[in-house]
Design an enzyme around this catalytic site. Sequence first.
Site, PDB file in Angstrom:
ATOM      1  CD  GLN A  98      -0.814   0.111   3.771  1.00 47.71           C
ATOM      2  OE1 GLN A  98      -1.539   1.202   4.057  1.00 47.71           O
ATOM      3  NE2 GLN A  98      -2.097  -1.379   4.118  1.00 47.71           N
ATOM      4  CG  HIS A 100      -0.552   5.623   3.417  1.00 50.08           C
ATOM      5  ND1 HIS A 100      -1.631   5.381   3.656  1.00 50.08           N
ATOM      6  CD2 HIS A 100       0.566   5.116   3.927  1.00 50.08           C
ATOM      7  CE1 HIS A 100      -1.559   3.946   4.572  1.00 50.08           C
ATOM      8  NE2 HIS A 100      -0.146   4.323   4.782  1.00 50.08           N
ATOM      9  CD  GLU A 135       2.064   3.835   7.622  1.00 48.74           C
ATOM     10  OE1 GLU A 135       2.698   2.662   7.751  1.00 48.74           O
ATOM     11  OE2 GLU A 135       0.732   4.141   8.150  1.00 48.74           O
ATOM     12  CG  HIS A 264       4.497   0.679   2.920  1.00 46.59           C
ATOM     13  ND1 HIS A 264       3.893   2.225   2.925  1.00 46.59           N
ATOM     14  CD2 HIS A 264       3.649   0.319   3.935  1.00 46.59           C
ATOM     15  CE1 HIS A 264       3.292   2.006   3.650  1.00 46.59           C
ATOM     16  NE2 HIS A 264       3.072   1.744   4.745  1.00 46.59           N
ATOM     17  NE  ARG A 283      -5.774  -2.477   2.395  1.00 47.21           N
ATOM     18  CZ  ARG A 283      -6.594  -1.570   1.906  1.00 47.21           C
ATOM     19  NH1 ARG A 283      -8.000  -0.218   1.742  1.00 47.21           N
ATOM     20  NH2 ARG A 283      -7.203  -1.150   3.386  1.00 47.21           N
TER      21      ARG A 283
END
Length: 413
Positions: A98, A100, A135, A264, A283
Amino acid sequence: MELLRNAVRPYAWGSRTVIADLLGRPVPTPHPEAELWMGAHPGDPSRVVRADGTEVSLLSLLTEDPVHHLGQSCLERWGGRLPFLLKVLAADEPLSLQAHPSAEQAAEGFAREERAGIARNAPNRNYPDPTAKPELVCALTEFHALAGFREAQRTVRLLDELAVPELRPHRDLLAEQPDANGLRALFTTWITLPQQRLRELMPQLLEACVEHVRQHGEFTLECRTVLELGESYPNDAGVLASLLLNRLVLQPGEAIFLPAGNLHAYLQGTGVEILANSDNILRCGLTPKYVDVPELLRVLDFSCGDMRILKGESLDANFAVYHTTAAEFELSKLEWTPAESRPVTVDSPGPQILFCTKGKVRLVSTGPEAGQLVLNRGQSAWLPAADPAVRVFPEQLDESGHAQVFRAAAGHF
């Protein structure tokens, strides 16, 4: 400062032992437990445990008195929401591949899907909120991951070593343009292959990987990963895509930061994860969930090279900070041994969460009332912005001779 009771998320890829053991519950658990959430995510907010034993949702407290809990600066930057979410992530099986979006991409995508009338909980919704989701994950155990596109020439070498005839044109495509554009072209080719082509190609790839592992070749770890993913997700284009990514093994205390666009997948291990309080996920594969290839290609960053491993910048013997470019969060680690047992003072103009992962610690307020709170392993505390600074004392070391606390705070704003 007050104790938190946190939600456990039971995803299928989780562990039956890690989170339960951390929380002092019997193991193994009946079902996998994947994540422990600490924060004010609307889907499963933590509950603040009051001195009299009553509990209240942290989300409700932020709504009732945002200035007290978030601080004026955080409130002005992020509105009435806590900008970060702290987690324990316990992976026994791989998560989906996935990426972001950036803040700009998220805002544009959210507005577009709102105009289209797509329900925010619809399975084909890419942007349930208008915010970015950077993240960082810090390993508590040996932690395995795929993250970021490998340097293109090295991927050409990997494809040469495998020598799969059906992949020769794909190898040549990247060899002729060993840069971000070549990776984009090859990734797009692979992720859009028809299922029939994948069914024909995958046995050849898996056979080549078996042979490479048997010979203890240079890319044995990468080939083992392909074999494991191919067993769990047969004929999934994400298995092919994994060939393009850095294969990482983090040791405890090491971390990686995943900014917008970084492709990642977490494969196995336990880590502390801090991320922006967002649900935006695009995804690529290794999942039965919705995959929107055109939107994924709009978001992905095809810059290539080694992923930087963060070890934390030591501010003193007991305190280290994992610096990133994320405005939403900052993760720090406090750690003590018998040789270094002095207290550490933590303070912030914004909200903080302290989470004990080893031993036992005592939090002592520096304010006039000098309140105290003990955190055992697996427990966490909420520190509102309005609270005075807190001194953290190592109350008890674990069997390895350590006490350890992770500190989550809002980033620089």
